[in-house]
Design an enzyme around this catalytic site. Structure first.
Site, PDB file in Angstrom:
ATOM      1  N   ARG A  25      22.264  51.744   1.339  1.00  0.00           N
ATOM      2  CA  ARG A  25      23.325  52.528   2.040  1.00  0.00           C
ATOM      3  C   ARG A  25      23.468  52.123   3.446  1.00  0.00           C
ATOM      4  O   ARG A  25      24.340  51.930   4.132  1.00  0.00           O
ATOM      5  CB  ARG A  25      22.911  53.974   2.053  1.00  0.00           C
ATOM      6  CG  ARG A  25      23.822  54.744   2.793  1.00  0.00           C
ATOM      7  CD  ARG A  25      24.045  56.330   2.676  1.00  0.00           C
ATOM      8  NE  ARG A  25      22.581  56.751   2.424  1.00  0.00           N
ATOM      9  CZ  ARG A  25      21.570  57.360   3.315  1.00  0.00           C
ATOM     10  NH1 ARG A  25      21.658  56.847   4.572  1.00  0.00           N
ATOM     11  NH2 ARG A  25      20.508  57.684   2.715  1.00  0.00           N
ATOM     12  N   TYR A  78      51.197  56.860   5.739  1.00  0.00           N
ATOM     13  CA  TYR A  78      50.937  56.741   4.558  1.00  0.00           C
ATOM     14  C   TYR A  78      50.537  58.144   3.925  1.00  0.00           C
ATOM     15  O   TYR A  78      49.846  58.829   4.778  1.00  0.00           O
ATOM     16  CB  TYR A  78      49.536  55.917   4.167  1.00  0.00           C
ATOM     17  CG  TYR A  78      48.853  55.899   2.889  1.00  0.00           C
ATOM     18  CD1 TYR A  78      49.456  55.492   1.827  1.00  0.00           C
ATOM     19  CD2 TYR A  78      47.516  56.573   2.994  1.00  0.00           C
ATOM     20  CE1 TYR A  78      48.725  55.645   0.476  1.00  0.00           C
ATOM     21  CE2 TYR A  78      46.866  56.507   1.659  1.00  0.00           C
ATOM     22  CZ  TYR A  78      47.554  56.256   0.741  1.00  0.00           C
ATOM     23  OH  TYR A  78      47.032  56.156  -0.612  1.00  0.00           O
ATOM     24  N   ASP A 150      46.528  50.548  10.931  1.00  0.00           N
ATOM     25  CA  ASP A 150      46.521  50.504   9.471  1.00  0.00           C
ATOM     26  C   ASP A 150      47.138  49.196   9.157  1.00  0.00           C
ATOM     27  O   ASP A 150      48.307  49.075   9.251  1.00  0.00           O
ATOM     28  CB  ASP A 150      46.822  51.664   8.846  1.00  0.00           C
ATOM     29  CG  ASP A 150      46.494  51.647   7.336  1.00  0.00           C
ATOM     30  OD1 ASP A 150      46.428  50.463   6.672  1.00  0.00           O
ATOM     31  OD2 ASP A 150      46.529  52.610   6.787  1.00  0.00           O
ATOM     32  N   LYS A 175      44.220  46.843  -1.675  1.00  0.00           N
ATOM     33  CA  LYS A 175      45.662  46.378  -1.795  1.00  0.00           C
ATOM     34  C   LYS A 175      45.585  44.835  -1.526  1.00  0.00           C
ATOM     35  O   LYS A 175      45.020  44.041  -2.401  1.00  0.00           O
ATOM     36  CB  LYS A 175      46.698  47.012  -0.684  1.00  0.00           C
ATOM     37  CG  LYS A 175      46.334  48.495  -0.679  1.00  0.00           C
ATOM     38  CD  LYS A 175      46.832  49.218  -1.980  1.00  0.00           C
ATOM     39  CE  LYS A 175      46.352  50.551  -1.920  1.00  0.00           C
ATOM     40  NZ  LYS A 175      46.665  51.711  -0.642  1.00  0.00           N
TER      41      LYS A 175
HETATM   42  C1  LIG Z   1      46.343  52.726   0.108  1.00  0.00           C
HETATM   43  C2  LIG Z   1      46.431  52.977   1.573  1.00  0.00           C
HETATM   44  C3  LIG Z   1      45.348  53.778   2.108  1.00  0.00           C
HETATM   45  C4  LIG Z   1      44.389  54.259   1.549  1.00  0.00           C
HETATM   46  O1  LIG Z   1      43.275  53.499   1.030  1.00  0.00           O
HETATM   47  P1  LIG Z   1      42.388  53.850  -0.656  1.00  0.00           P
HETATM   48  O2  LIG Z   1      41.856  52.731  -0.743  1.00  0.00           O
HETATM   49  O3  LIG Z   1      43.653  54.023  -1.679  1.00  0.00           O
HETATM   50  O4  LIG Z   1      41.682  54.708  -0.229  1.00  0.00           O
HETATM   51  C5  LIG Z   1      45.665  53.769   3.523  1.00  0.00           C
HETATM   52  N1  LIG Z   1      46.725  53.423   4.188  1.00  0.00           N
HETATM   53  C6  LIG Z   1      47.716  52.414   3.544  1.00  0.00           C
HETATM   54  C7  LIG Z   1      48.771  52.056   4.270  1.00  0.00           C
HETATM   55  C8  LIG Z   1      47.468  52.356   2.135  1.00  0.00           C
HETATM   56  O5  LIG Z   1      48.637  51.770   1.394  1.00  0.00           O
END
Ligand SMILES: *Cc1c(COP(=O)(O)O)cnc(C)c1O
Length: 356
Positions: A25, A78, A150, A175
């Site tokens: 961890r 988001y 982000d 992603k």
């Molecule tokens: C998918 C996404 C998230 C969240 O991420 P997870 O891996 O699904 O928890 C945050 N910000 C954006 C822009 C996203 O597309």
């Protein structure tokens, strides 16, 4: 990099760690390789890998914000980020305002003495609005707040926010970084090593860390990030060309379009415009749902950034939780994640889905 499927490490003596690891961890070599890779890609001082993008966001916010603090988030954040603020963080006394970040005067006005962070997404999800990272950094820093970006939609291949003034970069590595729709993960990269230390403490204390197999899959995906992004961008341009000329399409949202209000800024801070495209269909929600339903090469699914093309209806799917809020998305909106398939197949599929 091997997958270190181990929870604990033999110690060289009481209080003496072997190779710097004691318990997974706290630290694991496979995760450490991903964290180092993320820091290098984003040109930051330190990277941290989490079990998901939301786990990364939650750990970050509970490190930088305390009860009574305030955060500015994008007017079209988001959906999961909005939900984290609206349903969880407000219960712990962290207040927020959702502000359209392209309106810098509105951002300036929303800043309060308690504002600890401006949270930006660029391009945004799902409307692909562009925020000026450099200008937002100036506003945030002017009042002692952090700028968090982000960078999920652009990926570090197209945009590196720390070089433009951001303090923290957030990723859903699920992603583009993972890129193959086979792993959920998140990451933070920070410019300041002291904040990195604090985050590492919280990462270990809260425990939402990336497992070694997930870290390995993400590292493997990253090896092809550049070639995938080039193809995502090229295919998206072909798709945008088709959509803008199609009579069934009322509006196309893509920062690469000259008429996009954020085009000039996107040109300055991104090396290309990405693989995400949104559009509004003539005929309202019903027509938009039909397009999603009829697509065949584009898989009807949430998420984005994988090699396979995806199509979805934000109002009913990814952004359903924003219904009735100021962040509600248009009902006739369709979002696509343009994959790396042969462009002609993608165009033929969208044509048949729109024409029927
Ligand atoms: C998918 C996404 C998230 C969240 O991420 P997870 O891996 O699904 O928890 C945050 N910000 C954006 C822009 C996203 O597309």
């Amino acid at each position: 990099m091997p997958i270190y499927a181990t929870s604990t490490y033999r110690q060289d003596g009481v209080g003496g760690m072997r190779g710097g690891y004691e318990y997974s961890r706290t630290g694991n070599p496979t995760r450490a390789a991903l964290e180092e890779c993320m820091a290098a890609l984003e040109a930051g001082a330190r990277g941290l890998a989490f079990a998901s993008g939301m786990a990364a966001e939650d750990t970050l916010l509970r490190t930088i914000a305390k009860p009574g603090d305030h955060v500015i988030i994008p007017g079209d954040a988001y959906g999961g980020t909005f939900r984290l603020f609206a349903k969880v963080l407000t219960r712990w006394g962290v207040d927020f305002d959702a502000v359209p970040l392209s309106d810098l005067a509105a951002v300036r006005e929303a800043v309060r003495p308690e504002t600890v962070a401006v949270w930006a997404e660029t391009p945004t999800n799902p409307l692909l609005n562009i925020a000026d990272i450099d200008a937002l950094a100036e506003i945030a820093h002017g009042s002692g707040a952090l700028l968090v970006v982000d960078n999920t939609f652009a990926s570090p291949y197209l945009q590196r926010p720390i070089g433009l003034g951001a303090d923290v970069v957030v990723h859903s590595t699920t992603k583009y970084l993972g890129g193959h729709s086979d792993v959920v993960g998140g990451a933070l990269v920070v410019a300041d090593p002291a904040l990195g230390e604090q985050l590492a403490f919280h990462q270990n204390t809260m425990g939402a860390t990336a497992g070694p197999f997930d870290a390995w899959l993400t590292l493997r995906g990253i090896k092809t990030l550049g070639v995938r992004m080039d193809r995502h961008c090229a295919n998206a341009e072909r798709v945008v060309e088709l959509l803008t000329a199609h009579p069934a399409v009322a509006q196309v949202y893509y920062p690469g379009l000259a008429e996009h209000p954020g085009h000039k800024i996107a040109e300055q801070q991104m090396s290309a415009f990405g693989g995400m495209v949104s559009f509004r269909v003539r005929g309202g929600e019903e027509a938009a749902l039909k397009v999603c339903d009829r697509a065949r090469v584009f898989t009807l699914a949430e998420s984005l950034g994988g090699v396979e093309s995806l199509i979805e209806h934000p109002g009913r799917m990814t952004h359903a939780s924003t219904a009735g809020s100021p962040l509600e998305v248009p009902a006739d909106l369709v979002r696509i994640s343009v994959g790396i398939e042969a462009a002609d197949d993608l165009l033929a599929d969208l044509s048949q889905a729109l024409d029927a």
